[in-house]
Design a protein around this motif. Structure first.
Motif, PDB file in Angstrom:
ATOM      1  N   LYS A 192       3.328  -2.249  -1.279  1.00 47.89           N
ATOM      2  CA  LYS A 192       3.318  -2.571  -2.783  1.00 47.89           C
ATOM      3  C   LYS A 192       1.894  -2.712  -3.285  1.00 47.89           C
ATOM      4  O   LYS A 192       1.704  -2.315  -4.344  1.00 47.89           O
ATOM      5  CB  LYS A 192       4.174  -3.981  -2.747  1.00 47.89           C
ATOM      6  N   LEU A 193       1.069  -3.206  -2.261  1.00 42.36           N
ATOM      7  CA  LEU A 193      -0.297  -3.430  -2.748  1.00 42.36           C
ATOM      8  C   LEU A 193      -0.926  -2.015  -2.799  1.00 42.36           C
ATOM      9  O   LEU A 193      -1.530  -1.708  -3.819  1.00 42.36           O
ATOM     10  CB  LEU A 193      -0.984  -4.205  -1.647  1.00 42.36           C
ATOM     11  N   ASN A 195       0.503   0.763  -3.751  1.00 42.60           N
ATOM     12  CA  ASN A 195       1.015   1.215  -4.772  1.00 42.60           C
ATOM     13  C   ASN A 195       0.557   0.846  -6.080  1.00 42.60           C
ATOM     14  O   ASN A 195       0.997   1.514  -7.279  1.00 42.60           O
ATOM     15  CB  ASN A 195       2.577   1.562  -4.697  1.00 42.60           C
ATOM     16  N   THR A 196      -0.244  -0.269  -6.168  1.00 44.89           N
ATOM     17  CA  THR A 196      -0.767  -0.952  -7.619  1.00 44.89           C
ATOM     18  C   THR A 196      -1.696   0.196  -8.119  1.00 44.89           C
ATOM     19  O   THR A 196      -2.670   0.431  -7.488  1.00 44.89           O
ATOM     20  CB  THR A 196      -1.330  -2.155  -7.151  1.00 44.89           C
TER      21      THR A 196
END
Length: 224
Positions: A192-193, A195-196
Motif C-alpha cells: 500500500k505504501l 503504491n502511493t
C-alpha cells in the motif's frame, strides 16, 4: 559510486511491486514447501533462498560490468559513453517507477530462453527441505525473466567495472527483499505504501534528477 548504489536500492525497493506480481506467488509457494521447524530454521531457508537470488544478480552484474569495460577498452572508446548509457537507462527506470512508461516489461521476453533451461534444474530441487536446496533454488530464481532486473543489468553494463556492476545488482536485490520476505499484514502495508502515487513520483523525480545529472556530466566531458 555511493549515489549509484543508493539509486539501485531505491529502484529495487519501489519497483518491487512488479516483483510481487512476478515473484510473490513463487515466494509464497516456496515458503509453504519449507519444513516448519524451531530454532529459527524456518527463517534460515527463506533468507538463503533470497541470498541465492542476490548471488545470481551479483554474478550477472559482475559479468556485464566487466564485459562493458573490456569492450570499450578494446574499441578504444571512452568509458564516458557507458556513463551516458547509464544515465539514459536510469531515466527509463525512473519513468517505469512513476508508471508513466512500461516499456521495460518487454525486456522480459529476452530472458525466456535462458529460463527454459534453468527451470527444469530448479524443479529438481523441490521441496526445499535443506539449506543447500534453498540456496541453490535461489541461484536459479535469479535467472527468472524480469524487465526491471534486465534494465538494471544494462545499467551494470555501463558501470565500467566488474566490482561496480556486481555492487549495483546486489544493491538492487537488497531493495527487493522487503517485498519478498514480508508476509501477511506487513506485506500488505508495504504494498500500500509503495503504491502511493506521491511516494512513487518523489522517488522517480529523485532518480530522474540523478539520471539527468549523469547524462549532462557525461556529455560535458565528451564534448569539452
Amino acid at each position: 559510486m555511493i549515489p549509484d548504489l543508493l539509486a539501485a536500492l531505491l529502484i529495487g525497493l519501489i519497483g518491487s511491486s512488479h516483483c510481487l506480481v512476478m515473484c510473490g506467488g513463487i515466494a509464497a509457494a516456496l515458503q509453504l514447501s519449507m519444513p516448519k521447524q524451531r530454532n529459527g530454521y524456518n527463517w534460515q531457508l527463506p533468507l538463503l533462498l533470497s541470498l541465492g537470488r542476490l548471488t545470481t544478480y551479483s554474478l550477472f552484474g559482475a559479468a556485464v560490468g566487466y564485459f562493458g569495460a573490456s569492450a570499450m577498452q578494446l574499441a578504444g572508446t571512452s568509458l564516458l559513453w557507458l556513463r551516458l548509457l547509464a544515465g539514459i537507462l536510469l531515466l527509463m527506470m525512473a519513468l517505469y517507477i512513476s508508471r508513466l512508461w512500461f516499456g521495460l516489461i518487454h525486456l522480459e521476453k529476452l530472458g525466456q530462453k535462458l529460463w527454459r533451461h534453468v527451470q527444469p534444474i530448479a524443479k529438481k530441487l523441490l521441496p526445499l527441505n535443506s539449506r543447500r536446496k534453498a540456496y541453490a533454488y535461489g541461484l536459479c530464481w535469479g535467472a527468472l525473466p524480469c524487465g526491471l532486473v534486465y534494465s538494471t543489468l544494462g545499467w551494470s553494463l555501463a558501470s565500467g567495472s566488474l566490482l561496480q556492476g556486481a555492487a549495483i545488482m546486489f544493491s538492487f536485490g537488497v531493495g527487493t527483499l522487503p517485498a519478498i520476505l514480508l508476509t501477511g499484514s506487513a506485506a500488505g502495508l508495504l504494498i500500500k505504501l509503495k503504491n502511493t502515487l506521491m511516494l512513487r513520483y518523489i522517488t522517480a523525480a529523485m532518480l530522474a534528477i540523478y539520471a539527468s545529472y549523469t547524462i549532462w556530466l557525461a556529455i560535458r566531458r565528451l564534448v569539452f
